[in-house]
Write an enzyme that holds these catalytic residues in place. Structure first.
Site, mmCIF file in Angstrom:
data_model
loop_
_atom_site.group_PDB
_atom_site.id
_atom_site.type_symbol
_atom_site.label_atom_id
_atom_site.label_comp_id
_atom_site.label_asym_id
_atom_site.label_seq_id
_atom_site.Cartn_x
_atom_site.Cartn_y
_atom_site.Cartn_z
ATOM 1 N N CYS A 385 44.028 34.582 47.941
ATOM 2 C CA CYS A 385 43.374 34.416 49.238
ATOM 3 C C CYS A 385 43.417 32.951 49.673
ATOM 4 O O CYS A 385 44.479 32.466 50.041
ATOM 5 C CB CYS A 385 41.971 35.006 49.206
ATOM 6 S SG CYS A 385 41.423 35.495 50.850
ATOM 7 N N HIS A 511 43.100 40.439 47.354
ATOM 8 C CA HIS A 511 42.388 40.166 46.095
ATOM 9 C C HIS A 511 42.767 41.199 45.036
ATOM 10 O O HIS A 511 42.095 42.224 44.924
ATOM 11 C CB HIS A 511 40.878 40.228 46.321
ATOM 12 C CG HIS A 511 40.348 39.122 47.156
ATOM 13 N ND1 HIS A 511 39.750 38.005 46.620
ATOM 14 C CD2 HIS A 511 40.343 38.947 48.501
ATOM 15 C CE1 HIS A 511 39.390 37.196 47.600
ATOM 16 N NE2 HIS A 511 39.737 37.735 48.747
ATOM 17 N N GLU A 513 42.217 41.121 42.035
ATOM 18 C CA GLU A 513 41.180 41.231 40.989
ATOM 19 C C GLU A 513 40.218 42.391 41.224
ATOM 20 O O GLU A 513 39.570 42.858 40.294
ATOM 21 C CB GLU A 513 40.407 39.908 40.860
ATOM 22 C CG GLU A 513 39.455 39.538 41.989
ATOM 23 C CD GLU A 513 40.120 38.790 43.150
ATOM 24 O OE1 GLU A 513 41.356 38.925 43.299
ATOM 25 O OE2 GLU A 513 39.417 38.101 43.892
HETATM 26 N N1 GLN Z 1 38.456 31.047 53.787
HETATM 27 C C1 GLN Z 1 39.646 31.806 53.839
HETATM 28 C C2 GLN Z 1 39.615 32.847 54.954
HETATM 29 O O1 GLN Z 1 38.579 33.177 55.453
HETATM 30 C C3 GLN Z 1 39.935 32.482 52.508
HETATM 31 C C4 GLN Z 1 38.946 33.526 52.136
HETATM 32 C C5 GLN Z 1 38.980 33.916 50.689
HETATM 33 O O2 GLN Z 1 39.520 33.191 49.859
HETATM 34 N N2 GLN Z 1 38.378 35.045 50.347
HETATM 35 O O3 GLN Z 1 40.629 33.363 55.335
#
Ligand code: GLN
Length: 546
Positions: A385, A511, A513
């Protein structure tokens, strides 16, 4: 009333952090392996509608379900243990309960009555206890009540449970109370009084627990069990020892040895069915505890002081490691502490670098340094992310020479917004539950690293973000050596980036995970760990040759 479904409630006493989530997950696993259709839900007594707006320092990681719920991290345990997805209705907070009741009140649905904790809040809690089984598919529903009995904020839940139990009867609604037996070194004794007090507290609320699970650092002697049974009014067989385990994945074995599953089924008048077949789990735990080799993964994040902030990542690494009989040593690297001067010292000796998800600008510079180091030193890299977004920013700045390349999350007016806020996010004003959340499809390019890992060209992964790769830079990145190997088939949103000239460099907008399970290690974590191991073996070989 038909009584097809049986309910098991897990409450906690004496202190917090005794592991209700692991107890619920382990018991559910044993019941599932006996052939029952089981789910677990958690009721959290705080006022936030969900943990989505909580700082990870407060409550650890926010776990995301397929249907886009932002939930408590215990749901991650439920999924990893049970290997079935959870949903919105598996996690309910006090905020959610009150929100529903207050909305109804505003609609005039209470017909002029005074709206009160009892019966209106407790009725809504009871409705939610059952809601998860709308389609009647579960035989047994385990409900974990967050917090500790005696807390002011838990009271409505305990009262709702008392009524629920009265309405359903103890044969259909079982209460397991988890307590602690402290050990006094001086006298060499396990003390039962805190457990007795905690049970008294439940009794004052009208609930006689059926089963007592006692956390203890020492074996619980028969006479201590006997005492607990006598003073707490439970059957001797229902006093269950819960020793510290070297891994949480061993807890189902410990509880099975104590016959918790048998006792529970007996009290619920359910058939014992077949003995749970734990062969897979046994092999898994054996591999986990007897690794052949060890790889070190640097986990670069800004919440590293609280390891629970990255719980699912840590568990996913461990599960993938076990699959290959590798112990995963995590080197926690605080992104705020990483500088160009100390990066070699901090990351020079690791076998893989994982840059974690996150929000806000704090620690971003350190993450960029970590990505640059992984890219240049050809150390296996996984960016998740924000970690993927940082990889894009770093490549833009240092390889494509896009000066000032950045995410608009950190620089709204920069010359090169290579990561941009998603169009639909621009109109969003409210915070909770408004990100791009939950499962989306991704088309994976053939012959990419991701394709090799997944062995598929269509995957579904879970998301939690507001920003995305800015597709107007796509051609430049591809030409410069960063391949965009995964995209959303409907929107073209970039989901996976890889470096062509690197043994293993992967950034994912989703994600992985959240979808890793004991019985299904996640392909990306498997491939990352394998790459890290190969890197380590190669390094050792080079050293010998030197
Ligand atoms: N801050 C980034 C976004 O909002 C990444 C979010 C995250 O890592 N879950 O896109």
């Amino acid at each position: 009333m038909t009584h097809k479904t049986k309910y098991i409630f897990v409450t906690g006493g004496v202190t917090s952090s005794l592991g209700k989530g692991i107890l619920a997950s382990s018991l559910a696993k044993l019941l599932q392996l006996r052939g029952y259709n089981v789910t677990i839900q958690k009721f959290d007594p705080y006022i936030n509608i969900d943990p989505g707006t909580l700082n990870p320092y407060e409550h650890g990681e926010c776990y995301v379900t397929d249907d886009g719920a932002e939930t408590d991290l215990d749901l991650g345990h439920y999924e990893r243990f049970l290997n079935v997805p959870t949903s919105q209705s598996n996690n309910v907070t006090t905020g959610r309960i009150y929100e529903t009741v207050i909305r109804r009140e505003r609609m005039g649905e209470y017909g002029g009555k005074t709206v009160q904790v009892i019966p209106h809040i407790t009725n809504e809690i009871k409705r939610r206890f059952r809601l998860i089984n709308e389609t009647n598919k579960f035989d047994i529903i385990l409900t974990e009540i967050g917090g500790t009995v005696g807390d002011i904020e838990s009271l409505p839940y305990i009262e709702a449970l008392r009524q629920f139990r009265y309405e359903h009867g103890p044969e259909h609604c079982l209460v397991i109370h988890l307590t602690l037996l402290p050990y006094l070194q001086a006298s060499g004794e396990l003390k039962t009084k805190p457990t007795q007090h905690s049970v008294k507290m439940l009794l004052q609320s009208g609930i006689q627990p059926d089963v007592l699970v006692c956390r203890s650092e020492h074996k619980v002697p028969q006479d201590v069990k006997d005492k607990i049974a006598r003073f707490c009014n439970v059957k001797l067989e229902s006093v269950i020892e819960n020793l510290n385990a070297s891994t949480i994945y061993e807890v189902p074995f410990l509880l099975k040895k104590e016959k918790l599953d048998t006792v529970v089924l007996k009290q619920l008048s359910l058939d014992q069915k077949e003995d749970p077949d734990l062969t897979y789990w046994k092999d898994f735990v054996t591999r986990l505890k007897n690794p052949n080799d060890e790889v070190t993964i640097a986990l670069v994040g800004k919440y590293v002081e609280l390891h629970d902030s990255y719980l699912s990542i840590v568990e996913s690494l461990g599960i993938a490691g076990a699959e290959n009989e590798l112990k995963i040593k995590i080197k926690w690297v605080h992104s705020e502490d990483l500088t160009n001067e100390n990066v070699v010292r901090q990351l020079g000796d690791v076998d893989g670098i994982l840059v974690a998800p996150g929000f806000g600008v704090r620690g971003v510079d350190g993450k960029i340094i970590a990505v640059k180091f992984a890219r240049e030193s050809k150390i296996p890299f996984l960016g998740i992310c924000l970690g993927m977004q940082i990889a894009v920013v770093e490549f833009g700045r240092n390889v494509l020479n896009l000066e000032g390349a950045n995410s608009t999350e950190f620089d709204e007016k920069g010359a090169h917004p290579v990561i941009n806020m998603m169009e639909e996010q621009k109109k969003v004003k409210q915070m909770g539950g408004t990100m791009r959340l939950g499962a989306y499809e991704c088309a994976v390019k053939r012959n990419s690293l991701a394709h090799k890992a997944y062995q598929k060209t269509r995957i579904t992964e879970r998301h939690r973000h507001r920003y995305e790769f800015n597709n107007s830079y796509a051609a430049q990145y591809e030409k410069g050596g960063m391949a965009l190997t995964g995209t959303n088939p409907d929107t073209e949103l970039v989901e996976i980036v890889e470096l062509k000239d690197h043994p293993y460099f992967m950034g994912v907008q989703f994600h992985p995970e959240y979808k890793s399970r004991v019985e299904r290690p996640h392909p990306l974590f498997l491939s990352f760990i394998n790459a890290a191991h190969e890197h380590m073996v190669q390094q050792n070989r080079d050293e010998v040759e030197e």
